[in-house]
Design a protein around this motif. Structure first.
Motif, PDB file in Angstrom:
ATOM      1  N   LYS A  39      77.753  37.728  10.435  1.00  0.00           N
ATOM      2  CA  LYS A  39      77.935  37.458   9.013  1.00  0.00           C
ATOM      3  C   LYS A  39      77.162  38.494   8.201  1.00  0.00           C
ATOM      4  O   LYS A  39      75.945  38.644   8.361  1.00  0.00           O
ATOM      5  N   ARG A  41      75.098  40.236   5.386  1.00  0.00           N
ATOM      6  CA  ARG A  41      74.067  39.711   4.494  1.00  0.00           C
ATOM      7  C   ARG A  41      73.699  40.765   3.461  1.00  0.00           C
ATOM      8  O   ARG A  41      73.889  41.957   3.667  1.00  0.00           O
ATOM      9  N   TYR A  85      74.567  35.490   2.230  1.00  0.00           N
ATOM     10  CA  TYR A  85      75.718  35.892   3.035  1.00  0.00           C
ATOM     11  C   TYR A  85      76.823  36.346   2.108  1.00  0.00           C
ATOM     12  O   TYR A  85      77.091  35.730   1.082  1.00  0.00           O
TER      13      TYR A  85
END
Length: 136
Positions: A39, A41, A85
């Motif tokens: 994910k 960031r 995120y």
């Protein structure tokens, strides 16, 4: 009359620290562009700098007992920046949310802003040094 280097430098040292941390996150995102379920960031620079300046809009904290940990002093990031995120523009099938083109563009922009922040800080230090020497 006392001289406070913290006041003389202003928010510039914290800006450099936040930019450096953001550079690390963006580099990590680029490095993990092919990692499944990674994910992406990032840091919201504006809110991180406001928090470092003590303008985060947070509610004031008070200790109700002597053993409680304090709220963290006089602003500053102290290595505890809130990482967020990134919402993907095109989700991939393997769950990875990194868009390499977007990350490279953000990295290049952040690099220029980091260099500018360093230059501003350098000029501030030079100005203080010249003032202490009595050259201006």
């Amino acid at each position: 009359m006392s001289l406070s280097l913290d006041k003389a430098m202003g928010i510039l040292p914290e800006a450099v620290n936040v930019r450096a941390k953001r550079m690390e996150l963006l580099a990590s995102n680029i490095a993990n562009a092919d990692t499944p379920n990674y994910k992406a960031r990032d840091i919201d620079f504006r809110s991180a700098l406001q928090a470092a300046a003590g303008e985060g809009g947070n509610l004031p904290m008070a200790r109700t007992q002597q053993g409680h940990i304090g709220p963290g002093g006089s602003g500053g990031t102290n290595g505890s920046l809130e990482t967020l995120y990134r919402v993907p523009s095109q989700p991939s099938l393997d769950g990875n949310t990194v868009d390499p083109q977007l990350e490279r563009a953000a990295f290049a922009e952040n690099s220029l802003q980091y260099q500018s922040s360093l230059e501003f800080l350098n000029r501030r230090v030079s100005g203080i040094r010249d003032a202490l020497r009595g050259e201006r």
